[in-house]
Design a protein around this motif. Sequence first.
Motif, PDB file in Angstrom:
ATOM      1  N   PRO A  53      56.547  63.443  49.427  1.00 39.05           N
ATOM      2  CA  PRO A  53      55.649  62.325  49.228  1.00 39.05           C
ATOM      3  C   PRO A  53      54.795  62.481  47.969  1.00 39.05           C
ATOM      4  CG  PRO A  53      54.750  63.802  50.872  1.00 39.05           C
ATOM      5  CD  PRO A  53      56.095  64.354  50.488  1.00 39.05           C
ATOM      6  N   VAL A  54      54.492  61.332  47.378  1.00 39.52           N
ATOM      7  CA  VAL A  54      53.611  61.276  46.216  1.00 39.52           C
ATOM      8  C   VAL A  54      52.588  60.183  46.496  1.00 39.52           C
ATOM      9  CG1 VAL A  54      53.440  60.794  43.740  1.00 39.52           C
ATOM     10  CG2 VAL A  54      55.435  62.018  44.635  1.00 39.52           C
ATOM     11  N   LEU A  55      51.326  60.486  46.267  1.00 37.08           N
ATOM     12  CA  LEU A  55      50.264  59.504  46.425  1.00 37.08           C
ATOM     13  C   LEU A  55      49.876  59.001  45.039  1.00 37.08           C
ATOM     14  CD1 LEU A  55      48.363  58.121  48.475  1.00 37.08           C
ATOM     15  CD2 LEU A  55      46.733  59.969  48.035  1.00 37.08           C
ATOM     16  N   VAL A  56      49.886  57.689  44.869  1.00 39.47           N
ATOM     17  CA  VAL A  56      49.565  57.077  43.584  1.00 39.47           C
ATOM     18  C   VAL A  56      48.276  56.283  43.733  1.00 39.47           C
ATOM     19  CG1 VAL A  56      50.350  55.510  41.765  1.00 39.47           C
ATOM     20  CG2 VAL A  56      52.022  56.910  43.009  1.00 39.47           C
ATOM     21  N   ARG A  57      47.329  56.530  42.831  1.00 43.08           N
ATOM     22  CA  ARG A  57      46.056  55.813  42.823  1.00 43.08           C
ATOM     23  C   ARG A  57      46.242  54.520  42.044  1.00 43.08           C
ATOM     24  NH1 ARG A  57      42.031  59.899  41.346  1.00 43.08           N
ATOM     25  NH2 ARG A  57      42.892  59.651  39.282  1.00 43.08           N
ATOM     26  N   GLY A  58      45.928  53.400  42.661  1.00 39.08           N
ATOM     27  CA  GLY A  58      46.170  52.093  42.073  1.00 39.08           C
ATOM     28  C   GLY A  58      45.417  51.808  40.792  1.00 39.08           C
ATOM     29  N   LYS A  59      44.177  52.266  40.686  1.00 34.50           N
ATOM     30  CA  LYS A  59      43.362  51.881  39.533  1.00 34.50           C
ATOM     31  C   LYS A  59      43.826  52.498  38.223  1.00 34.50           C
ATOM     32  CE  LYS A  59      39.701  55.353  40.079  1.00 34.50           C
ATOM     33  NZ  LYS A  59      38.282  55.546  40.341  1.00 34.50           N
ATOM     34  N   ASP A  60      44.517  53.632  38.276  1.00 34.18           N
ATOM     35  CA  ASP A  60      44.938  54.265  37.022  1.00 34.18           C
ATOM     36  C   ASP A  60      46.355  54.860  37.084  1.00 34.18           C
ATOM     37  OD1 ASP A  60      44.500  56.442  38.663  1.00 34.18           O
ATOM     38  OD2 ASP A  60      42.922  57.327  37.435  1.00 34.18           O
ATOM     39  N   ASP A  61      47.056  54.612  38.181  1.00 33.67           N
ATOM     40  CA  ASP A  61      48.425  55.112  38.377  1.00 33.67           C
ATOM     41  C   ASP A  61      48.530  56.640  38.344  1.00 33.67           C
ATOM     42  OD1 ASP A  61      49.530  52.591  38.776  1.00 33.67           O
ATOM     43  OD2 ASP A  61      49.961  52.311  36.658  1.00 33.67           O
ATOM     44  N   ALA A  62      47.412  57.321  38.573  1.00 33.27           N
ATOM     45  CA  ALA A  62      47.449  58.786  38.652  1.00 33.27           C
ATOM     46  C   ALA A  62      48.230  59.184  39.902  1.00 33.27           C
ATOM     47  CB  ALA A  62      46.039  59.357  38.700  1.00 33.27           C
ATOM     48  N   GLU A  63      48.921  60.314  39.834  1.00 33.32           N
ATOM     49  CA  GLU A  63      49.755  60.778  40.932  1.00 33.32           C
ATOM     50  C   GLU A  63      49.255  62.108  41.481  1.00 33.32           C
ATOM     51  OE1 GLU A  63      53.742  61.163  39.523  1.00 33.32           O
ATOM     52  OE2 GLU A  63      53.965  59.010  39.163  1.00 33.32           O
ATOM     53  N   LEU A  64      49.324  62.231  42.791  1.00 32.00           N
ATOM     54  CA  LEU A  64      49.064  63.493  43.466  1.00 32.00           C
ATOM     55  C   LEU A  64      50.333  63.827  44.240  1.00 32.00           C
ATOM     56  CD1 LEU A  64      47.055  65.749  44.178  1.00 32.00           C
ATOM     57  CD2 LEU A  64      46.378  64.367  46.160  1.00 32.00           C
ATOM     58  N   ARG A  65      50.948  64.931  43.885  1.00 33.12           N
ATOM     59  CA  ARG A  65      52.221  65.315  44.502  1.00 33.12           C
ATOM     60  C   ARG A  65      51.987  66.303  45.626  1.00 33.12           C
ATOM     61  NH1 ARG A  65      56.137  65.526  39.173  1.00 33.12           N
ATOM     62  NH2 ARG A  65      55.878  63.304  38.725  1.00 33.12           N
ATOM     63  N   TRP A  66      52.886  66.285  46.564  1.00 33.76           N
ATOM     64  CA  TRP A  66      52.828  67.178  47.722  1.00 33.76           C
ATOM     65  C   TRP A  66      53.048  68.614  47.292  1.00 33.76           C
ATOM     66  CZ3 TRP A  66      51.209  66.429  52.488  1.00 33.76           C
ATOM     67  CH2 TRP A  66      51.503  67.397  53.445  1.00 33.76           C
ATOM     68  N   PRO A  67      52.370  69.589  47.826  1.00 33.57           N
ATOM     69  CA  PRO A  67      51.398  69.484  48.912  1.00 33.57           C
ATOM     70  C   PRO A  67      50.032  69.064  48.383  1.00 33.57           C
ATOM     71  CG  PRO A  67      51.711  71.787  48.336  1.00 33.57           C
ATOM     72  CD  PRO A  67      52.669  70.985  47.479  1.00 33.57           C
ATOM     73  N   PHE A  68      49.332  68.243  49.140  1.00 32.53           N
ATOM     74  CA  PHE A  68      48.042  67.709  48.696  1.00 32.53           C
ATOM     75  C   PHE A  68      46.947  68.764  48.723  1.00 32.53           C
ATOM     76  CE2 PHE A  68      49.448  63.340  50.449  1.00 32.53           C
ATOM     77  CZ  PHE A  68      50.279  63.159  49.371  1.00 32.53           C
ATOM     78  N   ASN A  69      46.980  69.661  49.707  1.00 30.22           N
ATOM     79  CA  ASN A  69      45.998  70.742  49.840  1.00 30.22           C
ATOM     80  C   ASN A  69      44.571  70.230  49.712  1.00 30.22           C
ATOM     81  OD1 ASN A  69      48.059  72.630  50.254  1.00 30.22           O
ATOM     82  ND2 ASN A  69      48.301  72.951  48.067  1.00 30.22           N
ATOM     83  N   GLY A  70      43.713  70.956  49.023  1.00 34.51           N
ATOM     84  CA  GLY A  70      42.310  70.585  48.891  1.00 34.51           C
ATOM     85  C   GLY A  70      42.056  69.512  47.867  1.00 34.51           C
ATOM     86  N   ASP A  71      43.087  69.100  47.130  1.00 32.98           N
ATOM     87  CA  ASP A  71      42.918  68.112  46.076  1.00 32.98           C
ATOM     88  C   ASP A  71      42.836  66.676  46.602  1.00 32.98           C
ATOM     89  OD1 ASP A  71      43.191  70.227  44.261  1.00 32.98           O
ATOM     90  OD2 ASP A  71      45.357  69.938  44.119  1.00 32.98           O
ATOM     91  N   LEU A  72      43.202  66.447  47.850  1.00 30.37           N
ATOM     92  CA  LEU A  72      43.325  65.091  48.362  1.00 30.37           C
ATOM     93  C   LEU A  72      42.010  64.319  48.346  1.00 30.37           C
ATOM     94  CD1 LEU A  72      45.077  62.884  49.546  1.00 30.37           C
ATOM     95  CD2 LEU A  72      44.772  63.913  51.789  1.00 30.37           C
ATOM     96  N   MET A  73      40.949  64.892  48.887  1.00 37.22           N
ATOM     97  CA  MET A  73      39.671  64.186  48.926  1.00 37.22           C
ATOM     98  C   MET A  73      39.152  63.907  47.525  1.00 37.22           C
ATOM     99  SD  MET A  73      37.403  62.700  50.772  1.00 37.22           S
ATOM    100  CE  MET A  73      37.168  63.282  52.431  1.00 37.22           C
ATOM    101  N   GLU A  74      39.270  64.873  46.651  1.00 35.69           N
ATOM    102  CA  GLU A  74      38.841  64.681  45.264  1.00 35.69           C
ATOM    103  C   GLU A  74      39.651  63.559  44.593  1.00 35.69           C
ATOM    104  OE1 GLU A  74      39.019  67.201  41.144  1.00 35.69           O
ATOM    105  OE2 GLU A  74      38.461  68.284  42.959  1.00 35.69           O
ATOM    106  N   PHE A  75      40.932  63.516  44.857  1.00 33.20           N
ATOM    107  CA  PHE A  75      41.808  62.486  44.275  1.00 33.20           C
ATOM    108  C   PHE A  75      41.421  61.093  44.807  1.00 33.20           C
ATOM    109  CE2 PHE A  75      45.789  60.017  44.180  1.00 33.20           C
ATOM    110  CZ  PHE A  75      46.123  60.147  42.847  1.00 33.20           C
TER     111      PHE A  75
END
Length: 78
Positions: A53-75
């Motif tokens: 899975p990849v999470l994409v932020r709509g406002k800037d198309d930034a991507e967070l790739r799995w594993p999300f770990n501690g970066d998820l809340m910050e993202f």
Amino acid sequence: MSEFYLLTKPNCPLCDKALAQLHSLELEQPIRLHWVDITQQEELQDEYALLVPVLVRGKDDAELRWPFNGDLMEFITA
């Protein structure tokens, strides 16, 4: 409301884990989460088939790739 896109594919246990992790967040503001099946779009399948899975932020198309770990809340809150 912030928009996010979770890139997934069918029968993806990691995608289920990613969704569960997103649902477990205690957010101050709600988000709108779109479930995107990459198998429905050839260009997405070509690019992300081995990455979901990849999470994409709509406002800037930034991507967070799995594993999300501690970066998820910050993202999510950036």
